[in-house]
Scaffold this active site. Structure first.
Site, PDB file in Angstrom:
ATOM      1  N   GLY A 123       2.482 -10.160   8.591  1.00 31.25           N
ATOM      2  CA  GLY A 123       1.351  -9.408   8.079  1.00 31.25           C
ATOM      3  C   GLY A 123       1.302  -8.052   8.765  1.00 31.25           C
ATOM      4  CE1 TYR A 124       4.448  -4.372   7.672  1.00 30.90           C
ATOM      5  CE2 TYR A 124       3.927  -6.078   6.085  1.00 30.90           C
ATOM      6  CZ  TYR A 124       4.858  -5.299   6.746  1.00 30.90           C
ATOM      7  OH  TYR A 124       6.188  -5.478   6.495  1.00 30.90           O
TER       8      TYR A 124
END
Length: 156
Positions: free
Chosen positions: A28-29
């Site tokens: 994820g970011y």
């Protein structure tokens, strides 16, 4: 700390027979703004925190910093990530003097299979396997940070 790589679409699953390793990856970011991404990745039972800078004009090179972190810390950081988690299996295949990382995506990116090869220079040559398709180096649609917000299923 400069990453030089080329990206390609993959035309068949023949690479799976040639792979010497495979790992499930979730990522994820924390930030995916243009020119700077901060990624959290869980690969097996290992966590990673990665910062990537903007790509150069050709799309071949960019700054990359990565550190291994405890998996429990990576799991906690995943809770802070932007919407859109990437789920994929990474296969590693040795072709000639290079290792190709082939990612088979799932969920909203199902149907997408991409290969990357890291190089020592932008002009370095490498042997191309038969399953390597169209080059997509520099095409931002194929960046994982883009795919997390604009899944393959929506634009393919």
């Amino acid at each position: 700390m400069i990453e030089i790589e080329r990206k390609f679409l993959v035309t068949s699953e023949a690479f799976k027979k040639e792979a010497f390793t495979q790992n499930r990856i979730t990522q994820g970011y924390l930030s995916s703004v243009s020119g700077r991404t901060v990624r959290v990745r869980i690969k097996g039972n290992i966590g990673f925190l990665t910062i990537k800078g903007a790509s150069n004009e050709s799309g071949l090179s960019r700054f990359e910093w990565e550190k291994e972190i405890p998996v429990d810390e990576a799991q906690e950081l995943m809770l802070l990530c932007e919407k859109g988690v990437i789920d994929k299996t990474r296969f590693e295949v040795k072709i000639g003097n290079h290792i190709f990382e082939v990612d088979e995506f799932y969920a909203e990116n199902k149907g997408l299979i991409m290969a990357e090869v890291e190089l020592n220079s932008e002009t370095e040559t490498f042997e191309k396997p038969t399953w390597l398709g169209k080059e997509v180096t520099g095409d931002k649609r194929y960046y994982n940070s883009y795919l997390s917000k604009n899944p393959f299923i929506d634009w393919h």
